[in-house]
Motif scaffolding. Sequence first.
Motif, PDB file in Angstrom:
ATOM      1  N   VAL A  25       0.968  -5.574 -12.111  1.00  0.00           N
ATOM      2  CA  VAL A  25       2.323  -5.654 -11.563  1.00  0.00           C
ATOM      3  C   VAL A  25       2.347  -4.933 -10.217  1.00  0.00           C
ATOM      4  CG1 VAL A  25       3.065  -3.629 -12.876  1.00  0.00           C
ATOM      5  CG2 VAL A  25       4.768  -5.214 -12.012  1.00  0.00           C
ATOM      6  N   THR A  26       2.960  -5.576  -9.212  1.00  0.00           N
ATOM      7  CA  THR A  26       3.069  -5.005  -7.869  1.00  0.00           C
ATOM      8  C   THR A  26       4.491  -5.222  -7.348  1.00  0.00           C
ATOM      9  OG1 THR A  26       2.418  -7.068  -6.764  1.00  0.00           O
ATOM     10  CG2 THR A  26       0.655  -5.533  -7.343  1.00  0.00           C
ATOM     11  N   GLU A  27       4.913  -4.353  -6.422  1.00  0.00           N
ATOM     12  CA  GLU A  27       6.233  -4.529  -5.820  1.00  0.00           C
ATOM     13  C   GLU A  27       6.142  -5.552  -4.697  1.00  0.00           C
ATOM     14  OE1 GLU A  27       9.933  -1.703  -4.592  1.00  0.00           O
ATOM     15  OE2 GLU A  27       8.024  -1.170  -3.688  1.00  0.00           O
ATOM     16  N   GLN A  28       7.010  -6.568  -4.729  1.00  0.00           N
ATOM     17  CA  GLN A  28       6.999  -7.578  -3.670  1.00  0.00           C
ATOM     18  C   GLN A  28       8.259  -7.543  -2.809  1.00  0.00           C
ATOM     19  OE1 GLN A  28       6.587 -11.452  -5.513  1.00  0.00           O
ATOM     20  NE2 GLN A  28       8.794 -11.687  -5.741  1.00  0.00           N
ATOM     21  N   LYS A  29       9.283  -6.826  -3.270  1.00  0.00           N
ATOM     22  CA  LYS A  29      10.491  -6.671  -2.458  1.00  0.00           C
ATOM     23  C   LYS A  29      11.139  -5.339  -2.796  1.00  0.00           C
ATOM     24  CE  LYS A  29      15.090  -8.650  -1.672  1.00  0.00           C
ATOM     25  NZ  LYS A  29      16.075  -9.662  -2.125  1.00  0.00           N
ATOM     26  N   ALA A  30      11.406  -4.528  -1.774  1.00  0.00           N
ATOM     27  CA  ALA A  30      12.053  -3.229  -1.977  1.00  0.00           C
ATOM     28  C   ALA A  30      13.563  -3.422  -2.105  1.00  0.00           C
ATOM     29  CB  ALA A  30      11.742  -2.294  -0.817  1.00  0.00           C
ATOM     30  N   PRO A  31      14.252  -2.520  -2.796  1.00  0.00           N
ATOM     31  CA  PRO A  31      15.709  -2.616  -2.876  1.00  0.00           C
ATOM     32  C   PRO A  31      16.352  -2.162  -1.572  1.00  0.00           C
ATOM     33  CG  PRO A  31      14.951  -0.647  -3.999  1.00  0.00           C
ATOM     34  CD  PRO A  31      13.715  -1.383  -3.561  1.00  0.00           C
ATOM     35  N   LEU A  35      11.846   1.390   1.620  1.00  0.00           N
ATOM     36  CA  LEU A  35      10.682   0.714   2.188  1.00  0.00           C
ATOM     37  C   LEU A  35       9.777   0.215   1.070  1.00  0.00           C
ATOM     38  CD1 LEU A  35       9.832   3.354   4.955  1.00  0.00           C
ATOM     39  CD2 LEU A  35      10.999   1.157   5.281  1.00  0.00           C
ATOM     40  N   LEU A  36       9.179  -0.947   1.260  1.00  0.00           N
ATOM     41  CA  LEU A  36       8.273  -1.532   0.278  1.00  0.00           C
ATOM     42  C   LEU A  36       7.082  -0.613   0.044  1.00  0.00           C
ATOM     43  CD1 LEU A  36       7.670  -4.149  -1.391  1.00  0.00           C
ATOM     44  CD2 LEU A  36       6.282  -4.878   0.567  1.00  0.00           C
ATOM     45  N   ASN A  37       6.772  -0.364  -1.227  1.00  0.00           N
ATOM     46  CA  ASN A  37       5.612   0.456  -1.581  1.00  0.00           C
ATOM     47  C   ASN A  37       4.415  -0.469  -1.803  1.00  0.00           C
ATOM     48  OD1 ASN A  37       3.673   2.136  -2.704  1.00  0.00           O
ATOM     49  ND2 ASN A  37       5.136   3.323  -3.878  1.00  0.00           N
ATOM     50  N   LYS A  38       3.581  -0.629  -0.770  1.00  0.00           N
ATOM     51  CA  LYS A  38       2.439  -1.540  -0.844  1.00  0.00           C
ATOM     52  C   LYS A  38       1.251  -0.938  -1.581  1.00  0.00           C
ATOM     53  CE  LYS A  38       3.684  -3.851   3.488  1.00  0.00           C
ATOM     54  NZ  LYS A  38       3.238  -4.199   4.866  1.00  0.00           N
ATOM     55  N   GLU A  39       1.298   0.364  -1.810  1.00  0.00           N
ATOM     56  CA  GLU A  39       0.165   1.041  -2.455  1.00  0.00           C
ATOM     57  C   GLU A  39       0.256   1.006  -3.975  1.00  0.00           C
ATOM     58  OE1 GLU A  39      -2.238   2.133  -0.478  1.00  0.00           O
ATOM     59  OE2 GLU A  39      -1.024   1.417   1.205  1.00  0.00           O
ATOM     60  N   TRP A  40       1.462   0.857  -4.517  1.00  0.00           N
ATOM     61  CA  TRP A  40       1.655   0.968  -5.960  1.00  0.00           C
ATOM     62  C   TRP A  40       1.317  -0.329  -6.675  1.00  0.00           C
ATOM     63  CZ3 TRP A  40       4.469  -1.328  -9.843  1.00  0.00           C
ATOM     64  CH2 TRP A  40       4.616  -0.596 -11.039  1.00  0.00           C
ATOM     65  N   SER A  41       0.519  -0.236  -7.719  1.00  0.00           N
ATOM     66  CA  SER A  41       0.290  -1.354  -8.643  1.00  0.00           C
ATOM     67  C   SER A  41      -0.198  -0.756  -9.953  1.00  0.00           C
ATOM     68  CB  SER A  41      -0.724  -2.354  -8.085  1.00  0.00           C
ATOM     69  OG  SER A  41      -2.031  -1.802  -8.070  1.00  0.00           O
ATOM     70  N   ARG A  42       0.063  -1.451 -11.044  1.00  0.00           N
ATOM     71  CA  ARG A  42      -0.383  -0.992 -12.356  1.00  0.00           C
ATOM     72  C   ARG A  42      -0.942  -2.177 -13.130  1.00  0.00           C
ATOM     73  NH1 ARG A  42       0.121   2.858  -9.904  1.00  0.00           N
ATOM     74  NH2 ARG A  42       1.136   4.853 -10.401  1.00  0.00           N
ATOM     75  N   SER A  43      -2.050  -1.931 -13.831  1.00  0.00           N
ATOM     76  CA  SER A  43      -2.664  -2.955 -14.676  1.00  0.00           C
ATOM     77  C   SER A  43      -2.364  -2.644 -16.134  1.00  0.00           C
ATOM     78  CB  SER A  43      -4.182  -2.989 -14.449  1.00  0.00           C
ATOM     79  OG  SER A  43      -4.478  -3.350 -13.109  1.00  0.00           O
TER      80      SER A  43
END
Length: 207
Positions: free
Chosen positions: A125-131, A135-143
Motif C-alpha cells: 500500500v502506498t499513498e497516491q494523493k495527499a489530503p 504534502l504527498l509522502n512518497k517515502e511511505w509504503s507498507r507490505s
Amino acid sequence: SYSYSFKETTAPDGYRIGKSASGTFKIEAADAGTLKDLTGKGPKDPVIRGGVKICKQDDHYHDDRPQGDASLAGAEYAVINMSKGSVFVDGKEYGNGDVVMVLTTDKKGFAQADGDTLPYGSYKVTEQKAPAGYLLNKEWSRSFTIREDGEIVDLTSEPCEDKVIRGGVAVEKHDKELDLSEALGGASLKGIEFTIRNASEERVHVM
C-alpha cells in the motif's frame, strides 16, 4: 450399482472448504473397468479473503487531528497486488503490480478494506494523493499478506505521516496621510511589531 460419498477434509493453500465439499456418486455395472470422471462435480472451494486497515497522521503531532485548516480526510492509498499470480477483486482480474483498489481516509485519517475484499496473496500500500493541506509522502509504503479468512491486517501502528504545507507572510506599514511606506517629518516606521494569531479550527505548530 453402488453409491459412494466423498468429503473434502483439507483445502489447498489459499482456499477454504466450501459448501460443495461433500457429495455422492454411483458406480454402475457399465462403469466396470473404467475411471469414473467426476470432473466439474467435485468441491469448488472459495479463495481465502481478508482486508487491511491504515491511517494517516500529521508528521508533527502523530495523532488523528490535523493542523490548522488542513484535513486528514481524502487521502488516497493504492493497494497493489504483489503476488506472483493474478487476483480477482470485485470480479476483475489484476496482475502483479496492478492497483487492485484505492482506499480513501475519513476525517480521523482512517481507511479500511473489509475482511472479504482481498484474496489470499501479497500486497503493498502506498499513498497516491495527499489530503488538503498536506504534502504527498512518497517515502511511505507498507507490505502485507492475507493468509487467514476474514483477517483484517492492521497497519495503523505504522501510520503514513504527511508534512503540512507551510508558507510565510510579509506585511508593510504605511503612513495614513502619505499612503506610502515612509513616515512624515522625523517619525519612524521601524520597530513596529505585528502579532499573528491562529484563526484556524485546529492547532498549528510554527517552526
